[in-house]
Design an enzyme around this catalytic site. Structure first.
Site, PDB file in Angstrom:
ATOM      1  N   TYR A 135       0.822  -1.218   0.000  1.00 46.48           N
ATOM      2  CA  TYR A 135       0.000   0.000   0.000  1.00 46.48           C
ATOM      3  C   TYR A 135       0.853   1.265   0.000  1.00 46.48           C
ATOM      4  O   TYR A 135       0.386   2.332  -0.393  1.00 46.48           O
ATOM      5  CB  TYR A 135      -0.943   0.030   1.209  1.00 46.48           C
ATOM      6  CG  TYR A 135      -2.079  -0.970   1.151  1.00 46.48           C
ATOM      7  CD1 TYR A 135      -2.177  -1.901   0.129  1.00 46.48           C
ATOM      8  CD2 TYR A 135      -3.065  -0.978   2.122  1.00 46.48           C
ATOM      9  CE1 TYR A 135      -3.208  -2.821   0.080  1.00 46.48           C
ATOM     10  CE2 TYR A 135      -4.105  -1.896   2.090  1.00 46.48           C
ATOM     11  CZ  TYR A 135      -4.172  -2.813   1.066  1.00 46.48           C
ATOM     12  OH  TYR A 135      -5.201  -3.720   1.039  1.00 46.48           O
ATOM     13  N   LYS A 190       2.901 -15.288   3.076  1.00 46.68           N
ATOM     14  CA  LYS A 190       2.815 -16.021   1.805  1.00 46.68           C
ATOM     15  C   LYS A 190       4.254 -16.347   1.427  1.00 46.68           C
ATOM     16  O   LYS A 190       4.741 -16.039   0.330  1.00 46.68           O
ATOM     17  CB  LYS A 190       2.102 -15.137   0.758  1.00 46.68           C
ATOM     18  CG  LYS A 190       1.725 -15.844  -0.514  1.00 46.68           C
ATOM     19  CD  LYS A 190       0.598 -16.848  -0.369  1.00 46.68           C
ATOM     20  CE  LYS A 190       0.366 -17.573  -1.663  1.00 46.68           C
ATOM     21  NZ  LYS A 190      -0.509 -18.752  -1.541  1.00 46.68           N
ATOM     22  N   ASP A 222      -3.665 -17.890   2.395  1.00 45.75           N
ATOM     23  CA  ASP A 222      -4.827 -18.575   1.804  1.00 45.75           C
ATOM     24  C   ASP A 222      -5.417 -19.575   2.799  1.00 45.75           C
ATOM     25  O   ASP A 222      -6.642 -19.689   2.954  1.00 45.75           O
ATOM     26  CB  ASP A 222      -4.473 -19.242   0.463  1.00 45.75           C
ATOM     27  CG  ASP A 222      -3.079 -19.840   0.437  1.00 45.75           C
ATOM     28  OD1 ASP A 222      -2.313 -19.650   1.393  1.00 45.75           O
ATOM     29  OD2 ASP A 222      -2.754 -20.531  -0.550  1.00 45.75           O
ATOM     30  N   ASP A 246      -5.797  -6.259   5.881  1.00 40.95           N
ATOM     31  CA  ASP A 246      -6.963  -5.529   5.383  1.00 40.95           C
ATOM     32  C   ASP A 246      -8.060  -6.528   5.009  1.00 40.95           C
ATOM     33  O   ASP A 246      -9.226  -6.409   5.401  1.00 40.95           O
ATOM     34  CB  ASP A 246      -6.509  -4.716   4.156  1.00 40.95           C
ATOM     35  CG  ASP A 246      -7.544  -3.724   3.681  1.00 40.95           C
ATOM     36  OD1 ASP A 246      -8.590  -3.609   4.326  1.00 40.95           O
ATOM     37  OD2 ASP A 246      -7.284  -3.060   2.656  1.00 40.95           O
ATOM     38  N   ASP A 250     -11.680  -7.879   7.390  1.00 39.49           N
ATOM     39  CA  ASP A 250     -13.066  -7.774   6.897  1.00 39.49           C
ATOM     40  C   ASP A 250     -13.739  -9.146   6.932  1.00 39.49           C
ATOM     41  O   ASP A 250     -14.926  -9.267   7.240  1.00 39.49           O
ATOM     42  CB  ASP A 250     -13.095  -7.241   5.459  1.00 39.49           C
ATOM     43  CG  ASP A 250     -13.262  -5.727   5.415  1.00 39.49           C
ATOM     44  OD1 ASP A 250     -12.815  -5.058   6.375  1.00 39.49           O
ATOM     45  OD2 ASP A 250     -13.827  -5.217   4.426  1.00 39.49           O
TER      46      ASP A 250
END
Ligand code: NAD
Length: 366
Positions: A135, A190, A222, A246, A250
């Site tokens: 980001y 990851k 994942d 992020d 959610d």
């Protein structure tokens, strides 16, 4: 104690208004100052994070933030879009540690899209690194592809990067937080594909050597996304990078019944922070008295605990929220049969009434 209040756009103004009412009935003295941010600031001052707003946020002991954004600004150049305001505040205030507790209140086990037995008693903490990763990584942009099968074609690119100190400090935050809970940290990465996250995994493992009393597990993002809906209660503290955090936070919101229930705190090295609900400005329901203000009200409790040294007041707010839910009051996002459906303001009425020790008969039903 000075609190900067930045309501922002969409439902931001509606939910922050209810949080301010809650602050106002705590019998504590605060100085508050409100400033425009996001789309509202762009309209008024031509920039989503005006100098005056940033100055106020820097001077205050804590910032209470609503939400920013609206689809109507999507065509603006990126630097002027409302979302740049929250990124700018995070960067300028050094808010690198984002705490997102996901707690499923007993009364809301049926509001979750998962089976009640999977979420009953859920209490996990997601710690998201907030000022690094893809980001913020430079360089980024658009160009002609310099190589590869589509050499010469237009392409866009971003840069994922993390430095050792950035990973070390967020790892320390996670291990310390776990010591106050169930002493287990899951570091989400990851590492099987990304160099950045192999480095993340190595550094977290090194920092762990200083916390032998805390269990550490590593999990690919994942798999973490899958485990969060398969067996969420097996987590205690999850720590991860900006982008994975992020997305996972959610996802975790739905375990609690609604994203309207998820508060957050973003802290810097000195413990000063910005407090906001985990959701956005929800333009689809803005101005309709439909938004759930509880995530923002619970963010006020986090602010009192983490930045303003008022843990008793924080406890009072959290128990007021529990009692309002126990009394059956629900905004539309968490409503189920047999409960009383209320709007944003009426939910604020209910929490204020609970804090004042009166019953919910003062509530204006909507
Ligand atoms: P969103 O979180 O605003 O909304 C997602 C869904 O959740 C919508 O259906 C919305 O109605 C619902 N919802 C959100 N908060 C709710 C609440 N308190 N009560 C009831 N329902 C609620 O995400 P989005 O729709 O992807 O984004 C909308 C705008 O918000 C965009 O401009 C986005 O960039 C911005 N955004 C801002 C922040 C922030 O200010 N920190 C965070 C995320 C998104």
């Amino acid at each position: 104690m000075k609190i900067a209040i930045l309501p922002g756009d969409g439902i931001g103004t509606e939910i922050v208004a209810q949080a301010e009412r809650v602050l106002g009935c705590l019998d504590l003295e605060f100085e508050t100052e409100t400033a425009a941010v996001g789309g509202a600031a762009y309209e008024a001052h031509g920039h989503p994070l005006p100098e005056a707003t940033l100055k106020l946020a820097k001077e205050a002991d804590a910032v209470l933030f609503g939400a920013v954004g609206d689809w109507k600004y999507d065509k603006l150049e990126r630097a002027l879009r409302p979302e740049q305001a929250i990124l700018g505040l995070r960067k300028n205030l050094g808010l690198f540690a984002n705490f997102r507790p996901a707690i499923c209140y007993e009364q809301l086990t049926h509001a979750s899209s998962l089976k009640p037995e999977l979420v009953a008693g859920l209490d996990i903490l997601i710690i998201r690194e907030l000022t690094g990763d893809i980001y913020f990584g430079q360089p980024r942009g658009r160009r002609e592809a310099p190589d590869g099968a589509f050499k010469g074609a237009p392409e866009a690119f971003d840069t994922m990067r993390y430095s050792r100190p950035e990973i070390e400090r967020i790892a320390h935050v996670a291990f310390r937080a776990a010591r106050k809970r169930n002493r287990k940290v899951t570091s989400v990465d990851k590492a099987n594909v990304l160099e950045t996250f192999q480095f993340w995994k190595d550094v977290v493992t090194e920092v762990h050597a200083q916390y032998p009393d805390v269990e550490l597990e590593h999990m690919y993002v994942d798999n973490a996304a899958m485990q969060l809906v398969k067996a969420p209660k097996k987590f205690d503290v999850l720590v991860t990078g900006n982008m994975f955090g992020d997305i996972l936070s959610d996802e975790a919101a739905m375990l609690t019944g609604s994203i309207g229930m998820l508060p957050s705190a973003s802290l810097n090295e000195s413990g000063r922070g910005l407090y906001e609900p985990s959701h956005g400005s929800a333009p689809d329901i803005a101005g309709k008295d439909l938004a759930n203000p509880l995530a923002t009200i619970l963010s006020v409790a986090m602010m009192l605990r983490f930045s303003l040294n008022q843990p008793e007041a924080a406890d009072r707010i959290e128990s007021a929220v529990r009692s309002v839910l126990a009394a059956g009051y629900r905004t539309a996002d968490i409503w189920s049969d047999g409960c009383t459906k209320v709007g944003t303001r009426a939910m604020g009425d209910a929490v204020v009434a609970a804090l004042s020790g009166t019953t919910a008969k003062t509530i204006t039903k909507s």
